[in-house]
Scaffold this motif. Structure first.
Motif, short mmCIF file in Angstrom:
data_model
loop_
_atom_site.label_atom_id
_atom_site.label_comp_id
_atom_site.label_asym_id
_atom_site.label_seq_id
_atom_site.Cartn_x
_atom_site.Cartn_y
_atom_site.Cartn_z
N MET A 1 0.80 -1.28 0.10
CA MET A 1 -0.16 0.08 0.01
C MET A 1 0.81 1.43 0.01
SD MET A 1 -3.31 0.85 0.44
CE MET A 1 -3.61 -0.91 0.35
N ALA A 2 0.51 2.24 -1.08
CA ALA A 2 1.61 3.12 -1.10
C ALA A 2 1.50 4.33 -0.06
CB ALA A 2 1.46 3.75 -2.51
N GLY A 3 0.67 5.14 0.12
CA GLY A 3 0.59 6.08 1.03
C GLY A 3 -0.83 6.56 0.91
N GLY A 4 -1.21 7.32 2.34
CA GLY A 4 -2.40 7.88 2.44
C GLY A 4 -2.08 8.73 3.70
N GLY A 5 -3.43 9.34 3.96
CA GLY A 5 -3.52 10.38 5.11
C GLY A 5 -4.92 10.95 4.95
N PHE A 6 -5.00 11.85 5.57
CA PHE A 6 -6.28 12.40 6.11
C PHE A 6 -6.07 14.10 6.67
CE2 PHE A 6 -5.13 11.12 10.24
CZ PHE A 6 -5.64 12.04 11.22
N CYS A 7 -7.24 14.80 6.54
CA CYS A 7 -7.25 16.08 7.33
C CYS A 7 -8.72 16.19 7.80
CB CYS A 7 -6.80 17.11 6.21
SG CYS A 7 -7.74 17.40 4.89
N ARG A 8 -8.61 17.02 8.93
CA ARG A 8 -9.90 17.10 9.63
C ARG A 8 -10.43 18.63 9.31
NH1 ARG A 8 -12.57 14.59 13.21
NH2 ARG A 8 -11.15 13.06 13.35
N LEU A 9 -11.40 18.66 8.67
CA LEU A 9 -11.91 20.07 8.35
C LEU A 9 -12.69 20.80 9.49
CD1 LEU A 9 -13.58 18.90 5.01
CD2 LEU A 9 -11.56 20.08 5.59
N PRO A 10 -12.96 22.12 9.68
CA PRO A 10 -13.29 22.93 10.74
C PRO A 10 -14.83 22.30 10.92
CG PRO A 10 -12.58 24.70 8.94
CD PRO A 10 -12.39 23.03 8.36
N ASN A 11 -15.41 21.87 10.46
CA ASN A 11 -16.74 21.38 10.63
C ASN A 11 -16.77 19.87 11.36
OD1 ASN A 11 -16.23 19.98 8.61
ND2 ASN A 11 -18.33 20.41 7.43
N GLY A 12 -15.69 19.44 11.34
CA GLY A 12 -15.51 18.10 12.13
C GLY A 12 -15.38 16.90 11.12
N THR A 13 -15.82 17.17 10.00
CA THR A 13 -15.54 16.18 8.82
C THR A 13 -14.09 15.92 8.45
OG1 THR A 13 -16.20 17.35 7.03
CG2 THR A 13 -17.93 16.42 8.06
N VAL A 14 -13.87 14.70 7.56
CA VAL A 14 -12.64 14.48 7.20
C VAL A 14 -12.62 14.22 6.01
CG1 VAL A 14 -11.82 13.37 9.50
CG2 VAL A 14 -12.73 12.12 7.72
N VAL A 15 -11.47 14.65 5.36
CA VAL A 15 -11.08 14.10 3.86
C VAL A 15 -10.10 13.06 3.73
CG1 VAL A 15 -10.42 14.65 1.79
CG2 VAL A 15 -12.27 16.12 2.95
N VAL A 16 -10.23 12.01 3.34
CA VAL A 16 -9.24 10.97 3.31
C VAL A 16 -8.75 10.61 2.08
CG1 VAL A 16 -8.70 8.33 3.70
CG2 VAL A 16 -10.19 9.50 5.38
N ALA A 17 -7.40 10.58 1.95
CA ALA A 17 -6.70 10.54 0.73
C ALA A 17 -5.85 9.04 0.63
CB ALA A 17 -5.94 11.65 0.09
N LEU A 18 -6.27 8.09 -0.31
CA LEU A 18 -5.33 6.96 -0.33
C LEU A 18 -4.81 6.71 -1.88
CD1 LEU A 18 -8.17 4.84 1.40
CD2 LEU A 18 -5.89 5.36 2.58
N THR A 19 -3.87 6.12 -1.90
CA THR A 19 -3.32 5.78 -3.14
C THR A 19 -3.37 4.32 -3.31
OG1 THR A 19 -1.47 7.60 -3.04
CG2 THR A 19 -1.18 5.65 -4.77
N LEU A 20 -4.25 3.66 -4.03
CA LEU A 20 -4.62 2.44 -4.29
C LEU A 20 -3.98 1.88 -5.67
CD1 LEU A 20 -8.19 2.69 -3.05
CD2 LEU A 20 -6.10 1.83 -1.62
N THR A 21 -4.34 0.54 -5.86
CA THR A 21 -4.02 0.12 -7.27
C THR A 21 -5.40 0.08 -8.00
OG1 THR A 21 -4.12 -2.36 -6.35
CG2 THR A 21 -1.90 -1.21 -6.89
N ARG A 22 -5.28 0.16 -9.24
CA ARG A 22 -6.75 0.05 -9.93
C ARG A 22 -7.09 -1.22 -10.17
NH1 ARG A 22 -8.67 3.51 -14.31
NH2 ARG A 22 -9.93 2.52 -15.60
N PRO A 23 -8.37 -1.43 -9.85
CA PRO A 23 -8.93 -2.72 -10.12
C PRO A 23 -8.62 -3.20 -11.73
CG PRO A 23 -10.51 -1.45 -9.06
CD PRO A 23 -9.28 -0.26 -9.34
N ALA A 24 -8.34 -4.75 -11.52
CA ALA A 24 -8.38 -5.42 -12.84
C ALA A 24 -9.43 -5.40 -13.77
CB ALA A 24 -7.78 -6.79 -12.69
N ASP A 25 -11.02 -5.24 -12.83
CA ASP A 25 -12.11 -5.29 -13.71
C ASP A 25 -12.73 -4.12 -13.84
OD1 ASP A 25 -12.56 -5.01 -11.00
OD2 ASP A 25 -14.25 -6.35 -11.02
N GLY A 26 -12.11 -3.07 -13.46
CA GLY A 26 -12.50 -1.68 -13.78
C GLY A 26 -12.35 -1.38 -15.14
N THR A 27 -13.44 -0.78 -16.00
CA THR A 27 -13.53 -0.75 -17.35
C THR A 27 -13.74 0.75 -17.68
OG1 THR A 27 -15.77 -1.09 -17.40
CG2 THR A 27 -14.33 -2.85 -17.93
N GLY A 28 -13.54 1.66 -16.61
CA GLY A 28 -13.57 3.03 -16.97
C GLY A 28 -12.32 3.50 -17.74
N PRO A 29 -12.57 4.87 -18.11
CA PRO A 29 -11.59 5.42 -19.13
C PRO A 29 -10.29 5.58 -18.30
CG PRO A 29 -12.90 7.25 -17.98
CD PRO A 29 -13.56 5.88 -17.50
#
Length: 134
Positions: A1-29
């Protein structure tokens, strides 16, 4: 697993960022960046807390998703992108480290646009676990 992290926003919610591998069955662009199956992608999730953010990804079928540490938190541009998207789930090809040019400067490559998570999982999305016939 490469890297990831989060940040807490002033309203209490969080934004999580992760680096994942693209699924083999994903057929998107692929977005013209060579982000084929197995290529690293950067996934952003906006949720009430870190556990719910990871649960949102696991419910989509991305089972091996963990947040260990905070070594690559989301950038301000990434936070803005996920906050302005109605689903709160985005992805794009992970930026690759480019080698330095002859002048010693790293050339800037154009960033790919953000895609909704449905584009990563394919047109059918996640149908849930396979159930045995009764």
């Amino acid at each position: 697993m490469a890297g990831g992290g989060f940040c807490r926003l002033p309203n209490g919610t969080v934004v999580v960022a992760l680096t994942l591998t693209r699924p083999a069955d994903g057929t998107g662009p692929c977005g013209g960046t060579g982000a084929g199956p197995g290529a690293p992608v950067r996934v952003l999730v906006h949720a009430a807390n870190r556990a719910r953010a990871l649960t949102r990804l696991r419910n989509l079928g991305l089972r091996a998703v963990y947040l260990r540490g905070n070594d690559r938190p989301p950038t301000p541009d990434e936070v803005t992108a996920v906050l302005h998207h109605p689903d709160g789930l985005l992805w794009r090809a992970a930026p690759q480290a480019a080698p330095a040019g002859p002048t010693g400067l790293v050339p800037q490559s154009p960033q790919e646009l953000w895609h909704p998570i449905r584009a990563l999982l394919g047109p059918a999305g996640y149908a849930g676990p396979a159930r045995p016939a009764a």
